[in-house]
Design a protein around this motif. Structure first.
Motif, PDB file in Angstrom:
ATOM      1  N   GLY A 251     -15.930   9.520  16.178  1.00 29.68           N
ATOM      2  CA  GLY A 251     -15.213  10.569  15.471  1.00 29.68           C
ATOM      3  C   GLY A 251     -13.913  10.083  14.850  1.00 29.68           C
ATOM      4  N   VAL A 252     -13.166   9.284  15.603  1.00 31.82           N
ATOM      5  CA  VAL A 252     -11.905   8.767  15.070  1.00 31.82           C
ATOM      6  C   VAL A 252     -12.164   7.811  13.920  1.00 31.82           C
ATOM      7  CG1 VAL A 252      -9.873   7.400  15.617  1.00 31.82           C
ATOM      8  CG2 VAL A 252     -10.680   9.095  17.231  1.00 31.82           C
ATOM      9  N   THR A 253     -13.220   7.005  14.027  1.00 28.21           N
ATOM     10  CA  THR A 253     -13.574   6.104  12.935  1.00 28.21           C
ATOM     11  C   THR A 253     -13.890   6.890  11.667  1.00 28.21           C
ATOM     12  OG1 THR A 253     -14.473   4.499  14.519  1.00 28.21           O
ATOM     13  CG2 THR A 253     -15.130   4.262  12.218  1.00 28.21           C
ATOM     14  N   ALA A 254     -14.636   7.984  11.835  1.00 30.13           N
ATOM     15  CA  ALA A 254     -14.936   8.829  10.683  1.00 30.13           C
ATOM     16  C   ALA A 254     -13.675   9.452  10.101  1.00 30.13           C
ATOM     17  CB  ALA A 254     -15.922   9.927  11.093  1.00 30.13           C
ATOM     18  N   ALA A 255     -12.771   9.885  10.973  1.00 30.99           N
ATOM     19  CA  ALA A 255     -11.508  10.462  10.492  1.00 30.99           C
ATOM     20  C   ALA A 255     -10.698   9.428   9.731  1.00 30.99           C
ATOM     21  CB  ALA A 255     -10.700  11.001  11.672  1.00 30.99           C
ATOM     22  N   GLY A 256     -10.693   8.180  10.236  1.00 34.31           N
ATOM     23  CA  GLY A 256      -9.972   7.129   9.535  1.00 34.31           C
ATOM     24  C   GLY A 256     -10.579   6.834   8.180  1.00 34.31           C
ATOM     25  N   ALA A 257     -11.914   6.902   8.087  1.00 37.68           N
ATOM     26  CA  ALA A 257     -12.575   6.655   6.806  1.00 37.68           C
ATOM     27  C   ALA A 257     -12.303   7.786   5.814  1.00 37.68           C
ATOM     28  CB  ALA A 257     -14.076   6.495   7.020  1.00 37.68           C
ATOM     29  N   LEU A 258     -12.291   9.026   6.312  1.00 44.46           N
ATOM     30  CA  LEU A 258     -12.017  10.161   5.434  1.00 44.46           C
ATOM     31  C   LEU A 258     -10.563  10.199   4.979  1.00 44.46           C
ATOM     32  CD1 LEU A 258     -14.024  13.036   7.164  1.00 44.46           C
ATOM     33  CD2 LEU A 258     -14.473  12.042   4.910  1.00 44.46           C
ATOM     34  N   GLY A 259      -9.658   9.855   5.921  1.00 40.67           N
ATOM     35  CA  GLY A 259      -8.239   9.870   5.591  1.00 40.67           C
ATOM     36  C   GLY A 259      -7.794  11.237   5.111  1.00 40.67           C
ATOM     37  N   PRO A 260      -7.022  11.287   4.020  1.00 39.68           N
ATOM     38  CA  PRO A 260      -6.487  12.572   3.545  1.00 39.68           C
ATOM     39  C   PRO A 260      -7.406  13.316   2.589  1.00 39.68           C
ATOM     40  CG  PRO A 260      -5.532  10.779   2.281  1.00 39.68           C
ATOM     41  CD  PRO A 260      -6.463  10.141   3.289  1.00 39.68           C
ATOM     42  N   ARG A 261      -8.660  12.857   2.431  1.00 45.99           N
ATOM     43  CA  ARG A 261      -9.539  13.469   1.427  1.00 45.99           C
ATOM     44  C   ARG A 261      -9.750  14.962   1.677  1.00 45.99           C
ATOM     45  NH1 ARG A 261     -11.940   8.481   2.458  1.00 45.99           N
ATOM     46  NH2 ARG A 261     -12.017   7.066   0.665  1.00 45.99           N
ATOM     47  N   LEU A 262      -9.852  15.333   2.949  1.00 48.32           N
ATOM     48  CA  LEU A 262     -10.063  16.752   3.286  1.00 48.32           C
ATOM     49  C   LEU A 262      -8.751  17.492   3.508  1.00 48.32           C
ATOM     50  CD1 LEU A 262     -13.042  16.454   5.815  1.00 48.32           C
ATOM     51  CD2 LEU A 262     -13.140  17.030   3.377  1.00 48.32           C
ATOM     52  N   GLY A 263      -7.630  16.815   3.302  1.00 43.96           N
ATOM     53  CA  GLY A 263      -6.351  17.401   3.670  1.00 43.96           C
ATOM     54  C   GLY A 263      -6.220  17.419   5.180  1.00 43.96           C
ATOM     55  N   ARG A 264      -5.285  18.195   5.691  1.00 47.00           N
ATOM     56  CA  ARG A 264      -5.137  18.328   7.145  1.00 47.00           C
ATOM     57  C   ARG A 264      -5.545  19.701   7.650  1.00 47.00           C
ATOM     58  NH1 ARG A 264      -0.014  15.384   6.195  1.00 47.00           N
ATOM     59  NH2 ARG A 264      -0.321  13.219   6.876  1.00 47.00           N
ATOM     60  N   ALA A 265      -5.496  20.712   6.791  1.00 47.78           N
ATOM     61  CA  ALA A 265      -5.772  22.076   7.242  1.00 47.78           C
ATOM     62  C   ALA A 265      -7.213  22.236   7.705  1.00 47.78           C
ATOM     63  CB  ALA A 265      -5.459  23.070   6.122  1.00 47.78           C
ATOM     64  N   VAL A 266      -8.178  21.712   6.942  1.00 43.49           N
ATOM     65  CA  VAL A 266      -9.595  21.880   7.292  1.00 43.49           C
ATOM     66  C   VAL A 266      -9.936  21.174   8.599  1.00 43.49           C
ATOM     67  CG1 VAL A 266     -11.963  21.365   6.585  1.00 43.49           C
ATOM     68  CG2 VAL A 266     -10.343  22.289   4.921  1.00 43.49           C
ATOM     69  N   PRO A 267      -9.574  19.878   8.773  1.00 40.70           N
ATOM     70  CA  PRO A 267      -9.902  19.242  10.049  1.00 40.70           C
ATOM     71  C   PRO A 267      -9.231  19.916  11.247  1.00 40.70           C
ATOM     72  CG  PRO A 267      -9.363  17.586   8.407  1.00 40.70           C
ATOM     73  CD  PRO A 267      -9.002  18.910   7.820  1.00 40.70           C
ATOM     74  N   ILE A 268      -7.973  20.344  11.087  1.00 44.38           N
ATOM     75  CA  ILE A 268      -7.260  20.970  12.205  1.00 44.38           C
ATOM     76  C   ILE A 268      -7.853  22.339  12.532  1.00 44.38           C
ATOM     77  CG2 ILE A 268      -5.056  22.004  12.892  1.00 44.38           C
ATOM     78  CD1 ILE A 268      -3.662  19.673  11.429  1.00 44.38           C
ATOM     79  N   GLY A 269      -8.065  23.181  11.516  1.00 47.69           N
ATOM     80  CA  GLY A 269      -8.577  24.529  11.759  1.00 47.69           C
ATOM     81  C   GLY A 269     -10.023  24.537  12.216  1.00 47.69           C
ATOM     82  N   ALA A 270     -10.903  23.932  11.422  1.00 49.83           N
ATOM     83  CA  ALA A 270     -12.325  23.924  11.769  1.00 49.83           C
ATOM     84  C   ALA A 270     -12.574  23.122  13.040  1.00 49.83           C
ATOM     85  CB  ALA A 270     -13.139  23.347  10.607  1.00 49.83           C
ATOM     86  N   GLY A 271     -11.836  22.024  13.209  1.00 50.64           N
ATOM     87  CA  GLY A 271     -12.008  21.208  14.404  1.00 50.64           C
ATOM     88  C   GLY A 271     -11.624  21.951  15.668  1.00 50.64           C
ATOM     89  N   THR A 272     -10.544  22.716  15.614  1.00 47.25           N
ATOM     90  CA  THR A 272     -10.117  23.479  16.788  1.00 47.25           C
ATOM     91  C   THR A 272     -11.138  24.563  17.148  1.00 47.25           C
ATOM     92  OG1 THR A 272      -7.778  23.067  16.314  1.00 47.25           O
ATOM     93  CG2 THR A 272      -8.284  24.930  17.749  1.00 47.25           C
ATOM     94  N   VAL A 273     -11.721  25.202  16.131  1.00 48.25           N
ATOM     95  CA  VAL A 273     -12.761  26.206  16.391  1.00 48.25           C
ATOM     96  C   VAL A 273     -13.976  25.544  17.050  1.00 48.25           C
ATOM     97  CG1 VAL A 273     -14.389  27.801  15.302  1.00 48.25           C
ATOM     98  CG2 VAL A 273     -11.997  27.742  14.551  1.00 48.25           C
ATOM     99  N   ALA A 274     -14.349  24.361  16.557  1.00 49.16           N
ATOM    100  CA  ALA A 274     -15.478  23.649  17.160  1.00 49.16           C
ATOM    101  C   ALA A 274     -15.182  23.260  18.603  1.00 49.16           C
ATOM    102  CB  ALA A 274     -15.801  22.406  16.328  1.00 49.16           C
TER     103      ALA A 274
END
Length: 410
Positions: A251-274
């Motif tokens: 998961g962290v490797t994928a996050a590093g590859a994505l970087g800021p492409r998704l911004g921070r709001a989507v990973p933080i919000g959707a990730g917390t719900v998951a």
């Protein structure tokens, strides 16, 4: 030595320090479980010992957040590692509960100091989220290897504590790559101005405190859920945790590859719900399949969201003050987690505990997502201003515990 080599060496030191500092929270389930079994403590008392350990860590973080620029990074890092080695080592060497608690507190103070120095330094990098990702990859891999190894080492509370003490000793040599003086940080103080984004930083700190508390309340009792409710052996539970941390690496490797492409709001919000859904699933597990699914999915998403939260905190203040404060708030939530999980599970059972924690995570997802959305535009202006200041500087200075150079944050 070229500036590129110095930057690379500093990054290695920061990642190693981050790994050592975060290792105690990552090993929390096995530490609490072995304290309960090895010292004949009730689950609630073992959870309280774990909370006391992590409370020491958060105390050190808040202290350094207020005084960080007056502390030399190398000296602070070495003091933290020494406290870890002595504290955890002495706690492992005795079976007397008061001495174990005292050693755990000292070790926790050391863990918090090491983490604070690392987080502040990472905030001063050109790409703090990438550096945070490297740190999370390192600590996940280390903890995963230990979860596979510790069940075969022997019983008692000593092995996991000794592992953390040894990690501190192994990291000590790389601290020579950290700055020896806080002089550069003091020179930056006047140019940097007051603490920016106070409201956003306060909301983020409060949100991550609850976010960490909810997850670590479950993490602190996950071992007992696997052993008692799901009826698994310690070896099987350790294998599940190792697989879960392996998923975290992916998961962290994928996050590093994505970087800021998704911004921070989507990973933080959707990730917390998951994560909230995974917490509920793990807490209701009564067999290997359900337990493994909840733990693996949860640990795959958790470090991804954490990396974005740390990157968000770092973006609020390049000097690292919000990064250290938010990190300390997270440590405080982690510290309260084991006791909260033990008390809730003892009073209402694991499924009701999971539902309570799931609800808390859903409640804090909204304000943290709002901070991520609104911080992007405001920090963009701050970055432009910082670039102009650095361009006009007569000579390089170092920020955030003396670890950031203008060339690092271009």
């Amino acid at each position: 030595m070229s500036s590129r080599t110095r930057r690379s060496g500093a990054l290695v030191a920061l990642v190693a320090l981050f790994t050592a500092g975060y290792l105690a929270p990552y090993l929390l389930p096995t530490v609490v479980g072995r304290l309960s079994a090895g010292l004949d403590l009730t689950p609630t008392r073992a959870g309280l010992v774990g909370s006391v350990l992590l409370l020491g860590s958060s105390t050190a973080g808040f202290t350094l957040a207020a005084r960080g620029e007056r502390i030399a990074p190398r000296r602070a890092a070495r003091a933290g590692l020494l406290a870890m080695a002595v504290g955890y080592g002495s706690a492992a060497a005795t079976g007397l509960v008061p001495l174990v608690v005292a050693g755990a507190v000292l070790g926790g103070l050391g863990s918090g100091t090491a983490t604070a120095v690392a987080v502040a330094g990472i905030a001063g990098r050109r790409d703090p989220q990438r550096a945070s990702t490297l740190g999370l990859l390192s600590v996940s891999a280390t903890a995963g290897a230990l979860y596979l190894t510790l069940p075969h080492v022997g019983g008692g509370h000593a092995p996991p504590l000794l592992a953390i003490a040894c990690a501190a000793a192994l990291v000590w040599p790389v601290t020579s790559r950290l700055p020896a003086s806080p002089r550069g940080a003091r020179e930056t103080t006047a140019a940097s101005g007051p603490l920016p984004h106070r409201r956003a930083g306060a909301v983020l700190a409060g949100g991550i405190l609850c976010w960490s508390l909810a997850q670590n309340a479950l993490w602190g009792v996950s071992g007992r859920i696997g052993l008692t409710q799901a009826g698994l052996s310690e070896v099987t539970v350790g294998a599940v945790f190792a697989a879960a941390l392996g998923a975290g690496l992916a998961g962290v490797t994928a996050a590093g590859a994505l970087g800021p492409r998704l911004g921070r709001a989507v990973p933080i919000g959707a990730g917390t719900v998951a994560i909230a859904g995974c917490v509920l699933l793990s807490s209701t597990a009564r067999d290997l399949a359900t337990f493994a699914t909840g733990e693996i999915l949860w640990n795959a998403v958790y470090p991804v969201v954490l990396s974005y939260l740390l990157g968000l905190a770092a973006s609020l203040d390049p000097r690292g003050r919000w990064a250290v404060t938010v990190g300390a708030a997270s440590s405080l939530g982690v510290a309260c987690g084991p006791a909260t999980g033990s008390l809730l599970s003892a009073g209402a059972g694991y499924p009701a505990m999971g539902l309570t924690l799931c609800t808390l995570l859903l409640l804090v997802a909204a304000p943290m997502t709002a901070v991520a959305r609104h911080a992007h535009a405001s920090t963009a202006g701050l970055t432009v201003t910082a670039v102009r200041v650095r361009s006009s500087a007569r000579r390089p200075t170092r920020a955030s515990f003396g670890l950031a150079r203008p060339s690092d944050r271009g």
